[in-house]
Design an enzyme around this catalytic site. Structure first.
Site, mmCIF file in Angstrom:
data_model
loop_
_atom_site.group_PDB
_atom_site.id
_atom_site.type_symbol
_atom_site.label_atom_id
_atom_site.label_comp_id
_atom_site.label_asym_id
_atom_site.label_seq_id
_atom_site.Cartn_x
_atom_site.Cartn_y
_atom_site.Cartn_z
ATOM 1 N N TYR A 125 43.569 43.837 44.880
ATOM 2 C CA TYR A 125 42.395 43.753 45.753
ATOM 3 C C TYR A 125 41.750 45.082 46.093
ATOM 4 O O TYR A 125 40.842 45.126 46.901
ATOM 5 C CB TYR A 125 42.783 43.061 47.071
ATOM 6 C CG TYR A 125 42.816 41.565 46.964
ATOM 7 C CD1 TYR A 125 42.799 40.925 45.737
ATOM 8 C CD2 TYR A 125 42.863 40.783 48.105
ATOM 9 C CE1 TYR A 125 42.841 39.546 45.638
ATOM 10 C CE2 TYR A 125 42.905 39.397 48.031
ATOM 11 C CZ TYR A 125 42.896 38.787 46.791
ATOM 12 O OH TYR A 125 42.927 37.434 46.718
ATOM 13 N N LYS A 174 56.289 37.229 41.071
ATOM 14 C CA LYS A 174 56.095 36.556 39.781
ATOM 15 C C LYS A 174 56.658 37.481 38.708
ATOM 16 O O LYS A 174 56.006 37.778 37.702
ATOM 17 C CB LYS A 174 54.596 36.275 39.570
ATOM 18 C CG LYS A 174 54.267 35.421 38.375
ATOM 19 C CD LYS A 174 54.543 33.953 38.560
ATOM 20 C CE LYS A 174 54.321 33.195 37.267
ATOM 21 N NZ LYS A 174 54.645 31.764 37.357
ATOM 22 N N ASP A 207 54.527 30.432 42.443
ATOM 23 C CA ASP A 207 54.036 29.058 42.250
ATOM 24 C C ASP A 207 54.976 28.057 42.905
ATOM 25 O O ASP A 207 54.542 27.109 43.568
ATOM 26 C CB ASP A 207 53.792 28.735 40.770
ATOM 27 C CG ASP A 207 54.783 29.388 39.826
ATOM 28 O OD1 ASP A 207 55.695 30.078 40.318
ATOM 29 O OD2 ASP A 207 54.671 29.203 38.604
ATOM 30 N N ASP A 231 47.506 36.927 50.236
ATOM 31 C CA ASP A 231 46.207 36.424 50.689
ATOM 32 C C ASP A 231 46.170 34.900 50.536
ATOM 33 O O ASP A 231 45.798 34.167 51.457
ATOM 34 C CB ASP A 231 45.111 37.078 49.837
ATOM 35 C CG ASP A 231 43.730 36.690 50.305
ATOM 36 O OD1 ASP A 231 43.553 36.469 51.520
ATOM 37 O OD2 ASP A 231 42.820 36.619 49.467
#
Ligand code: ATP
Length: 335
Positions: A125, A174, A207, A231
């Protein structure tokens, strides 16, 4: 002892919810003094700048700000004033509690009590290496994750667990696919966790985390993760417990901290007295914790819960017919 805080009344519904929040804080007689400063559209109109130097100076001096939502007009230099504030003050920890509240339109009216700790200064970001090829066919973005950035955010999460008597930190990643960035974050988190044998540490792929949050949110205590995942997850968590009107957030750095409501300026209801002040008030409760007034923070949260339980003067988003200030007064009367 008096404590001065910077108060940014903001745009859209900002001034209404800030007036309501300050009414409640004043009732509590906390010895807070307010230094009002402008940012966003109102600052652009009054001072010709979105983020005036005087506002930066005020936050640098007081080290603590309570901030309403801000509008960042397109094409005015910043993509987001909030992101700019995080960058300028190195507010590396974005801390967002999500707790079940009574009488809210929520899938989990009980059982959820978790905090997402999101790394705020690295990852996807910050716009690093962002480009679009001349033919518009290929877009690129660099994601930088550092050991230092990972270490300080994970340490923040474990320290928060200790301070608040929480028992478990879940490291969300991840690393199976994003082997370099998420891999470094996970490896660093494992090393930090060894310093906190009193706190359970578990790891979860992002996930799966989303599915687990929707199915069994009560298993989570503190979640720590990188910028982009944090986020998304923190908004998911806000949705679990009744939505934006009840979601506060803190942006915390070593030298300054800014407390806020997570929602935006809600131009569709601005100026109508319909805005729910709870998110900003819950942000104010986080501020009181930060200022070393945890008992006052608890009193404020308890008064909000009691007002929701009594369905006293609730705003329309909560199914009531009250207005912003009436709701604040109902909360203040229970403190
Ligand atoms: P922005 O452009 O500043 O993000 P937005 O309207 O796109 O503004 P939000 O301000 O987050 O985004 O609002 C999303 C929806 O939630 C709107 O319908 C808004 O009215 C509602 N909403 C947001 N905050 C509140 C609040 N405090 N009380 C009641 N409704 C709210």
């Amino acid at each position: 002892m008096t404590q001065t805080i910077t108060v940014i009344r903001g745009d859209g519904i900002g001034p209404e919810i800030m007036d309501a929040a300050l009414y409640v804080l004043d009732t509590m007689q906390l010895g807070l003094q307010y230094e009002f400063a402008d940012a966003g559209l109102v600052a652009l109109e009054k001072q010709g700048e979105l983020l005036p130097q005087s506002t930066m100076d005020s936050i640098r001096k007081t080290r603590v700000a309570l901030k309403s939502p801000l509008t960042t007009p397109v094409g005015e230099g910043f993509s987001s004033i909030n992101v700019e504030l995080r960058k300028r003050f190195d507010l590396y920890a974005n801390v967002r509690p999500a707790k079940s509240f009574p009488n809210t339109k929520s899938r989990f009216p009980t059982g959820v009590d978790l905090i997402t700790v999101r790394e705020n200064t690295e990852g996807a970001y910050i716009g690093e290496g962002q480009s679009l090829s001349e033919d518009g066919e290929t877009a690129l973005l660099t994601q930088r994750v550092t050991r230092r950035g990972s270490e300080r955010i994970v340490r923040y999460a474990f320290e928060l667990a200790r301070k608040t008597g929480r028992k478990k930190v879940t490291v969300v990643h991840k690393a199976n696919i994003l082997k370099s960035t998420s891999g470094l974050f996970l490896k660093t988190a494992r090393a930090v966790a060894t310093d906190y044998p009193d706190i359970e540490c578990n790891e979860m792929i992002v996930d799966n985390t989303c599915m687990q949050l929707v199915m069994r949110p009560e298993q989570f205590d503190i979640i720590v993760t990188t910028n982009l995942f944090g986020d998304i997850i923190s908004d998911l968590c806000a949705g679990l417990v009744g939505g934006l009107g009840l979601a506060p957030g803190a942006n915390i750095g070593t030298d300054a901290a800014i407390f806020e409501a997570v929602h935006g300026t809600a131009p569709d209801i601005a100026g109508q007295g319909k805005a729910n002040p709870c998110a900003l008030l819950l942000g104010a409760a986080q501020m009181l914790d930060h200022l070393g007034m945890p008992d006052k923070a608890t009193r404020l949260r308890d008064a909000i819960v009691a007002t929701l339980e009594a369905k006293d003067s609730l705003t329309p988003d909560l199914g009531g017919t009250g207005n912003t200030m009436a709701f604040a007064k109902a909360i203040a009367s229970r403190i």
